[in-house]
Design a protein around this motif. Structure first.
Motif, PDB file in Angstrom:
ATOM      1  N   ARG A   1     -52.244  10.659  24.235  1.00 34.40           N
ATOM      2  CA  ARG A   1     -51.244   9.545  23.660  1.00 34.40           C
ATOM      3  C   ARG A   1     -49.964  10.075  23.197  1.00 34.40           C
ATOM      4  O   ARG A   1     -48.901   9.185  23.274  1.00 34.40           O
ATOM      5  CB  ARG A   1     -52.087   9.181  22.358  1.00 34.40           C
ATOM      6  CG  ARG A   1     -53.498   8.122  22.623  1.00 34.40           C
ATOM      7  CD  ARG A   1     -53.996   8.020  21.547  1.00 34.40           C
ATOM      8  NE  ARG A   1     -55.264   7.117  21.603  1.00 34.40           N
ATOM      9  CZ  ARG A   1     -55.352   6.025  21.523  1.00 34.40           C
ATOM     10  NH1 ARG A   1     -53.945   4.959  21.603  1.00 34.40           N
ATOM     11  NH2 ARG A   1     -56.462   5.214  22.039  1.00 34.40           N
TER      12      ARG A   1
ATOM     13  N   GLY B   1     -47.727   9.857  26.478  1.00 29.61           N
ATOM     14  CA  GLY B   1     -48.106   8.710  26.938  1.00 29.61           C
ATOM     15  C   GLY B   1     -48.961   8.700  28.189  1.00 29.61           C
ATOM     16  O   GLY B   1     -49.041   7.731  28.700  1.00 29.61           O
TER      17      GLY B   1
ATOM     18  N   SER C   1     -53.511   6.326  31.123  1.00 28.85           N
ATOM     19  CA  SER C   1     -52.213   6.034  30.648  1.00 28.85           C
ATOM     20  C   SER C   1     -51.990   5.104  29.511  1.00 28.85           C
ATOM     21  O   SER C   1     -52.849   4.132  29.348  1.00 28.85           O
ATOM     22  CB  SER C   1     -51.381   5.179  31.844  1.00 28.85           C
ATOM     23  OG  SER C   1     -50.314   4.856  31.433  1.00 28.85           O
ATOM     24  N   TYR C   2     -51.100   5.402  28.498  1.00 30.47           N
ATOM     25  CA  TYR C   2     -50.625   4.764  27.507  1.00 30.47           C
ATOM     26  C   TYR C   2     -49.460   3.893  27.556  1.00 30.47           C
ATOM     27  O   TYR C   2     -48.782   3.631  26.492  1.00 30.47           O
ATOM     28  CB  TYR C   2     -50.797   5.550  26.195  1.00 30.47           C
ATOM     29  CG  TYR C   2     -52.172   6.168  26.184  1.00 30.47           C
ATOM     30  CD1 TYR C   2     -53.380   5.541  25.282  1.00 30.47           C
ATOM     31  CD2 TYR C   2     -52.549   7.513  26.772  1.00 30.47           C
ATOM     32  CE1 TYR C   2     -54.452   5.924  25.423  1.00 30.47           C
ATOM     33  CE2 TYR C   2     -53.983   7.991  26.650  1.00 30.47           C
ATOM     34  CZ  TYR C   2     -54.885   7.149  26.308  1.00 30.47           C
ATOM     35  OH  TYR C   2     -56.125   7.756  26.041  1.00 30.47           O
ATOM     36  N   ALA C   3     -48.914   3.988  28.693  1.00 32.25           N
ATOM     37  CA  ALA C   3     -47.762   3.025  28.885  1.00 32.25           C
ATOM     38  C   ALA C   3     -47.792   1.556  28.361  1.00 32.25           C
ATOM     39  O   ALA C   3     -49.248   1.110  28.627  1.00 32.25           O
ATOM     40  CB  ALA C   3     -47.258   2.905  30.131  1.00 32.25           C
ATOM     41  N   GLN C   4     -47.032   0.896  28.018  1.00 28.96           N
ATOM     42  CA  GLN C   4     -47.103  -0.150  27.390  1.00 28.96           C
ATOM     43  C   GLN C   4     -47.808  -1.328  28.307  1.00 28.96           C
ATOM     44  O   GLN C   4     -48.402  -2.235  27.876  1.00 28.96           O
ATOM     45  CB  GLN C   4     -45.601  -0.825  27.020  1.00 28.96           C
ATOM     46  CG  GLN C   4     -45.888  -2.268  26.131  1.00 28.96           C
ATOM     47  CD  GLN C   4     -44.292  -2.658  25.549  1.00 28.96           C
ATOM     48  OE1 GLN C   4     -43.386  -1.962  25.782  1.00 28.96           O
ATOM     49  NE2 GLN C   4     -44.375  -3.777  25.059  1.00 28.96           N
ATOM     50  N   ASP C   5     -47.482  -1.284  29.643  1.00 27.80           N
ATOM     51  CA  ASP C   5     -48.078  -2.276  30.628  1.00 27.80           C
ATOM     52  C   ASP C   5     -49.186  -1.588  31.216  1.00 27.80           C
ATOM     53  O   ASP C   5     -49.533  -2.416  32.529  1.00 27.80           O
ATOM     54  CB  ASP C   5     -46.855  -2.828  31.809  1.00 27.80           C
ATOM     55  CG  ASP C   5     -46.248  -1.657  32.491  1.00 27.80           C
ATOM     56  OD1 ASP C   5     -46.505  -0.359  32.060  1.00 27.80           O
ATOM     57  OD2 ASP C   5     -45.556  -1.672  33.513  1.00 27.80           O
TER      58      ASP C   5
ATOM     59  N   ARG D   1     -55.968  -0.508  31.038  1.00 26.19           N
ATOM     60  CA  ARG D   1     -57.136   0.417  30.863  1.00 26.19           C
ATOM     61  C   ARG D   1     -58.187   0.368  31.779  1.00 26.19           C
ATOM     62  O   ARG D   1     -58.853  -0.711  32.095  1.00 26.19           O
ATOM     63  CB  ARG D   1     -57.700   0.244  29.416  1.00 26.19           C
ATOM     64  CG  ARG D   1     -58.659   1.343  28.905  1.00 26.19           C
ATOM     65  CD  ARG D   1     -57.951   2.665  28.751  1.00 26.19           C
ATOM     66  NE  ARG D   1     -58.896   3.569  28.212  1.00 26.19           N
ATOM     67  CZ  ARG D   1     -58.987   3.901  26.843  1.00 26.19           C
ATOM     68  NH1 ARG D   1     -58.437   3.355  26.117  1.00 26.19           N
ATOM     69  NH2 ARG D   1     -59.777   4.967  26.686  1.00 26.19           N
TER      70      ARG D   1
END
Length: 536
Positions: free
Chosen positions: A310, A313, A318-322, A325
C-alpha cells in the motif's frame, strides 16, 4: 484521574485503579512482586508511533510519564501529539475532561537522560539496532536507581544480547507491544537469559494492570507471534509459487474458509512487503536457516521490484485509484447431486453431513476404513490429507480444504488433477454450492491451503511450547490477540486431531523431503497421547 476510567475505540485503553489495587494487594499478600505503583514514574525513550502509544497506555493508566528522545525537540512534539490524542478522546466521549486534565498534568518531556533518574520503569522504543540499544541502556544504568526496571520494546533483537553488557542484567526485560499500542491488547513479556523471575513478574503485573493481556515468553527469535506466524505467509507463498492458485483466491480461501480476518497477500501489502520479508529472513537466519522458516523467492522479487504494498501503491495488488481488485476464482453454478454416500468418519468435516441433509440431499452412511464422500458418478471427495489427486491414476479424486467452521464458511476450496472427468467436478462443485457456498477450484497441490497452513502453525506452536518458549495457553492467546487468528493453533489442531495434523505433515514431508514439513516430535507425541486417550 477519576477513580475508574474506561477508554475504548481507536485509542483503546482500559484502566481500573481499584481493580489494579486489589490485584497488587493480592500479589503482595502471596509474596509475589506487584506492579509498578501508579504514583511511580514511567519513562519512555523514543517518541515515534510506538513510543507515543506506550506512553499513552501508561499515562491513561494513571502514571506520571516522561518522554525522552535524543533528537532535540522531539519529546516536546510528542507531548503535544499525546495531548491532542487525549483531546480527541474527550471529543468522542471516551475520556472525561477531568481525567484529561489530570493526565496532561502528569505528562512531561525530558531534555536530558538524567531527568529519568526517578523512573520506576523505563521502556525503550528506538531504532532496531543492537549497538544503539546497548549504548542507551548502558547510559541509563548510570542514571537510574538499581531497583528501576529496564525494558525494551524490540520485536526482532535478542533481549539477552541487549542486556549483555549491563551491570545488573537481571532487571532487564522485554515488553513487546503491538502497534497500535493503545488499541491492541497483547504484550509479550520476554525474559532474557539473565532476567530475574521477580522482574519479569513485576513487568507482567504492571502491563496487566494497564488493561493489557500479557503473555510470558522466553528470549527466542521472533518471540511467540513472529516465530509461530511464519507459516501463515510462507504456505500461501508456496502454493502461489507452485502455480496452484493466484493471490486473490488464496486470500479468499484463508478468509472465507479458514476464518482468518485477512489473507496473507493483502496483509503483507498492508504491513509492507519489505518489513514482512525482513522479519521472515531475520527469523530464518536466527534459526540457522532452518527449512521450516525459509523465505520466499517470489516475495524477494517483489521487494526488489519496489512493489512494497500500500505504501508504494502496488504490491501483490494494485492500489491505484482506478485499479480493479482481482476477484478470487469462483466456479460457475453447477447442478447438485440428489444423493451421496458418506463412507466412514469424515473427522473434522463430519458437520458437513448434517448440512447436506438440511439442503435436501439424501445421505447414506456406510462403514469404511477411510472417511470420504462418494459421488453418484463414482468420484470421491476427500478432506485434504497431504496427498495429491495425481497419485490416484484411475480413481476420480477431488480434495476439499479444511474449514474453521463448515456451517459458517462462505467458500469451499477444491483441488484435483488435470484430466478429471467433467461430471465428477460438476458433482463436487454442485454439492457444496447446494449449501450456499461459493466454490474455488485450485490446482492439484498436496495439503491444499487452509489445511497445510493450520498444520504448520500447530507444528511451530507445539515446538515452541516443548522448547520452553511459552505455555500452550500463552501461545494460543498470543496468536489470537497478536495477529487476530480465529483460534489458537494448538486449540485448532486439538479439534482437528493431533494425529491427523501430524499425519498430514508426514505426507507433505514425503512429497517435499527438505525437512520443512517434517512434524516436530512434540506434535507427533501429542498424536500418540491422543490415540492413547481415545483407546482408554
Amino acid at each position: 484521574m477519576s477513580a475508574n476510567v474506561t477508554v475504548r475505540g481507536s485509542d483503546d485503553v482500559t484502566a481500573s485503579e481499584p481493580a489494579a489495587a486489589v490485584e497488587a494487594a493480592e500479589a503482595a499478600a502471596e509474596g509475589a512482586p506487584g506492579p509498578v505503583g501508579r504514583d511511580r514514574t514511567v519513562a519512555v525513550v523514543g517518541t515515534g508511533t510506538m513510543g507515543q502509544g506506550i506512553a499513552q497506555v501508561a499515562l491513561v493508566a494513571g502514571h506520571p510519564v516522561r518522554l525522552y528522545d535524543s533528537a532535540p525537540g522531539r519529546a516536546e512534539e510528542a507531548v503535544a501529539a499525546l495531548t491532542a490524542r487525549l483531546d480527541r478522546l474527550v471529543e468522542k466521549g471516551r475520556l472525561d475532561a477531568t481525567a484529561r486534565e489530570a493526565a496532561v498534568g502528569r505528562l512531561h518531556a525530558a531534555r536530558e537522560l538524567d531527568e529519568l533518574a526517578d523512573a520506576a520503569l523505563v521502556v525503550e522504543a528506538i531504532v532496531e539496532l543492537l549497538p544503539v540499544k546497548q549504548q542507551l541502556f548502558a547510559d541509563l544504568e548510570k542514571v537510574v536507581g538499581d531497583d528501576t526496571v529496564l525494558a525494551t520494546n524490540t520485536s526482532s533483537l535478542s533481549v539477552t544480547a541487549i542486556a549483555g553488557g549491563l551491570r545488573l542484567p537481571g532487571r532487564f526485560v522485554g515488553l513487546h507491544f503491538f502497534n497500535p499500542a493503545p488499541l491492541l491488547p497483547l504484550v509479550e513479556v520476554v525474559s532474557g537469559f539473565a532476567t530475574d523471575r521477580d522482574v519479569a513478574t513485576r513487568a507482567y503485573e504492571t502491563v496487566k494492570g494497564w488493561g493489557k493481556t500479557p503473555v510470558r515468553c522466553a528470549d527466542t527469535p521472533g518471540f511467540i507471534v513472529n516465530r509461530v506466524a511464519r507459516p501463515f505467509y510462507a504456505e500461501a507463498l508456496r502454493v502461489f509459487e507452485e502455480g496452484a492458485a493466484d493471490p486473490a483466491t488464496i486470500d479468499a480461501a484463508l478468509r472465507e474458509c479458514g476464518g482468518f480476518r485477512m489473507g496473507p497477500f493483502e496483509l503483507t501489502d498492508l504491513i509492507g512487503q519489505d518489513v514482512n520479508e525482513a522479519v521472515t529472513r531475520s527469523v530464518w537466519d536466527s534459526f540457522h536457516q532452518d527449512p521450516k522458516f525459509t523465505p520466499s523467492l517470489a516475495q524477494r522479487r517483489l521487494v526488489e521490484s519496489g512493489r512494497l504494498g500500500r505504501k508504494t501503491g502496488h504490491g501483490w495488488f494494485s492500489y491505484a485509484q482506478d485499479a480493479e481488485r482481482p476477484e478470487p476464482h469462483t466456479a460457475a453454478p453447477a447442478e447438485a447431486p440428489k444423493r451421496i454416500v458418506v463412507r466412514g468418519d469424515l473427522g473434522p468435516a463430519e458437520p458437513l453431513v448434517e448440512l447436506f441433509e438440511a439442503a435436501g440431499i439424501t445421505v447414506r452412511r456406510k462403514k469404511s476404513d477411510g472417511g470420504y464422500i462418494e459421488l453418484p458418478g463414482g468420484g470421491e471427495l476427500t478432506l485434504a490429507d497431504g496427498e495429491a489427486s495425481f497419485e490416484y491414476h484411475r480413481e476420480e479424486i477431488v480434495y476439499f480444504d479444511l474449514a474453521l467452521d463448515y456451517a459458517r464458511a462462505s467458500r469451499i476450496v477444491l483441488s484435483t488433477k488435470e484430466g478429471i472427468s467433467p461430471e465428477t467436478l460438476v458433482e463436487a462443485v454442485g454439492l457444496f454450492q447446494a449449501l450456499g457456498k461459493q466454490v474455488s477450484v485450485i490446482g492439484d497441490v498436496p495439503g491444499m491451503i487452509v489445511a497445510r497452513t493450520v498444520a504448520m502453525l500447530a507444528d511451530l506452536a507445539a515446538d515452541a511450547v516443548d522448547r520452553g518458549v511459552a505455555s500452550a495457553e500463552d501461545v494460543d492467546t498470543a496468536m489470537r490477540l497478536g495477529v487476530n487468528y480465529p483460534a489458537g493453533p494448538l486449540e485448532w489442531a486439538g479439534k482437528v486431531g493431533f494425529r491427523r495434523t501430524s499425519a498430514l505433515l508426514g505426507e507433505l514431508h514425503e512429497r517435499y523431503p527438505s525437512g520443512r514439513y517434517a512434524p516436530s516430535i512434540g506434535l507427533v507425541r501429542r498424536g500418540y497421547a491422543e490415540d492413547a486417550e481415545d483407546a482408554g
